[in-house]
Design an enzyme around this catalytic site. Structure first.
Site, PDB file in Angstrom:
ATOM      1  N   TYR A 104      51.965   9.219  33.102  1.00 63.40           N
ATOM      2  CA  TYR A 104      53.311  10.433  33.260  1.00 63.40           C
ATOM      3  C   TYR A 104      53.093  10.992  34.969  1.00 63.40           C
ATOM      4  O   TYR A 104      52.190  11.706  35.104  1.00 63.40           O
ATOM      5  CB  TYR A 104      53.805  11.482  32.077  1.00 63.40           C
ATOM      6  CG  TYR A 104      54.906  12.395  32.694  1.00 63.40           C
ATOM      7  CD1 TYR A 104      55.380  12.488  31.810  1.00 63.40           C
ATOM      8  CD2 TYR A 104      54.596  13.667  33.122  1.00 63.40           C
ATOM      9  CE1 TYR A 104      56.765  13.293  32.214  1.00 63.40           C
ATOM     10  CE2 TYR A 104      55.154  14.826  33.811  1.00 63.40           C
ATOM     11  CZ  TYR A 104      56.234  14.377  33.138  1.00 63.40           C
ATOM     12  OH  TYR A 104      57.422  15.523  33.451  1.00 63.40           O
ATOM     13  N   GLU A 189      61.450  12.312  37.717  1.00 62.93           N
ATOM     14  CA  GLU A 189      60.213  12.183  36.541  1.00 62.93           C
ATOM     15  C   GLU A 189      59.833  10.492  36.032  1.00 62.93           C
ATOM     16  O   GLU A 189      61.306  10.187  35.959  1.00 62.93           O
ATOM     17  CB  GLU A 189      60.660  12.414  35.149  1.00 62.93           C
ATOM     18  CG  GLU A 189      59.491  13.135  33.354  1.00 62.93           C
ATOM     19  CD  GLU A 189      60.161  13.572  32.751  1.00 62.93           C
ATOM     20  OE1 GLU A 189      59.694  14.606  32.101  1.00 62.93           O
ATOM     21  OE2 GLU A 189      61.005  13.458  31.666  1.00 62.93           O
TER      22      GLU A 189
END
Ligand code: GDP
Ligand code: MN
Length: 385
Positions: A104, A189
């Site tokens: 992530y 992101e």
């Protein structure tokens, strides 16, 4: 907030040299079949709904296909989805890659720190909310200094990468920070960031552009965002109009009074469904337009709370009475008016002559509105109060 679809985010990534899988956007099963048959998208491929909500993987909105026929089938089933309330209109087809690990990574604006922040976790591919706090590395990034080499090395260490994979992550971090800055993003992101072979690649993209910087990015002006169709019309007319999920409409002037009115309504058990801020205007034409827009939202009752400071009560009342005449019978709603301040008596008289009684007490008028909204729709809904 300008939220970009995944395929647009990936387009930006590619422009900045961030690796992404080969892919194309399609809008029909036929297009999907053709794209995979001709090799524009190598097989096997991933078929992904282009919606703004996350959690597509778990929700059947990301599927895999081994043949052109399967790609067509998956595309058809995804186009038929309504994912978390959003109709799927576009599907991204991408070459499927073999993922060794999922990470992530994001850059976001931390409003409490008043700085951009890098967040990274070795547990990627799942929603970051479900990752334990201690498994997320957070590094505030000084906006003038930018992302430093030692900060990039912290991420590389966290992911446990070395050699060419470390080099590739180092490079990607630099470029992702570049996207965040040069695109005026409030969020970039990448989840998952995949380790494929000996390099990292962006398998998903969530890019949100700052509203206040939107004027610097005319290239995103066409982007669908989360405004409702009525909010879109309001925006074009320059009216501050927001739809909520209750059933009472609020028309007030100035952000402060508008917000306070919503609070008082909620305090007395009312559920605001739409609010409209007339701002400093008392232009009857503008008031009429705003009122007609309010009618389109079909509220069960509307509370008009105006403080006449710069705005004059009589001109607001004139606009209102004019607007009421134009509302089609099917869209009429009970109206409770409270107008105070500059030229108040004239305003009240104008409303009175049009059959609207205005109340001057806030509590009383709010209670009258809440009661009016509770009247079943079947009952005649005149203009009351
Ligand atoms: P989200 O669930 O809406 O965030 O959608 P993602 O784009 O993150 O995709 C969900 C999951 O699909 C990812 O976490 C991956 O596990 C998987 N996935 C996406 N692309 C590929 C791919 O090219 N190969 C493989 N094996 N899995 C993929
Ligand atoms: Mn994702």
């Amino acid at each position: 907030m300008v939220k970009l679809a995944e395929w647009m985010g990936k387009g930006i990534f590619r422009k900045h040299g961030i690796p992404t899988p080969v892919g194309v956007v399609v809008r029909s099963a036929e297009e999907a079949e053709a794209a995979t048959r001709t090799g524009r998208v190598p097989l096997p491929c991933v078929v992904k709904a282009q919606v703004l909500a996350g959690g597509r993987g778990k929700g059947g909105a990301v599927q895999f296909a081994n043949t052109p026929a399967e790609a067509a089938l998956a595309t058809r089933s995804i186009l038929a989805l309504e994912f978390k309330g959003e109709k799927v209109r576009e599907v991204l087809l991408e070459q499927k890659v073999s993922i060794l690990r999922e990470f992530y990574l994001s850059f976001a604006l931390d409003r409490s720190l008043r700085m951009p922040i890098l967040m990274a976790s070795a547990q990627g591919g799942v929603e970051v909310e479900s990752v334990p706090e201690e498994a997320i590395l957070r590094i505030p990034i000084h906006p003038f200094v930018g992302l430093a080499g030692y900060e990039r090395r912290q991420v590389i260490r966290l992911f446990g990468l070395s050699g060419p994979a470390a080099k590739s992550l180092d490079d990607l971090l630099d470029r992702a920070w570049g996207v965040f800055q040069s695109e005026d993003a409030e969020l970039v992101e990448i989840n998952p960031l995949g380790l494929v072979g000996s390099g990292v690649i962006a398998l998903d993209a969530k890019v949100v552009i700052e509203d206040d910087a939107a004027f610097r990015h005319p290239e995103y002006s066409e982007v669908r965002d989360d405004r409702t169709p009525l909010e879109e019309i309001a925006r074009e007319k320059g009216i501050a109009f927001v739809q909520l999920d209750g059933n009472i409409g609020v028309i007030a002037n100035g952000a402060g009074l508008t917000m306070a009115t919503l609070d008082v309504l909620a305090e007395f058990g009312g559920r605001p469904g739409v609010f409209l801020d007339l701002g400093g205007t008392d232009d009857p034409g503008k008031v009429t337009e705003a009122f007609l827009l309010m009618a389109k939202a079909m509220p069960r009752a509307v509370f008009l709370n105006i403080f006449g400071g710069v705005t004059r009560c009589d001109t607001v009342a004139t606009g209102l009475v004019e607007a009421m005449k134009q509302v089609p019978a099917s869209e009429r709603f009970p109206l409770v008016a409270r107008i105070r301040g500059n030229n108040e008596a004239e305003g009240v008289a104008i409303l009175k002559s049009a059959g609207v009684t205005s109340l001057s007490d806030l509590k009383e008028s709010v209670q009258a509105t809440v009661r009016a909204a509770e009247v079943p729709v079947e009952a005649p809904r005149g203009t009351v109060a």
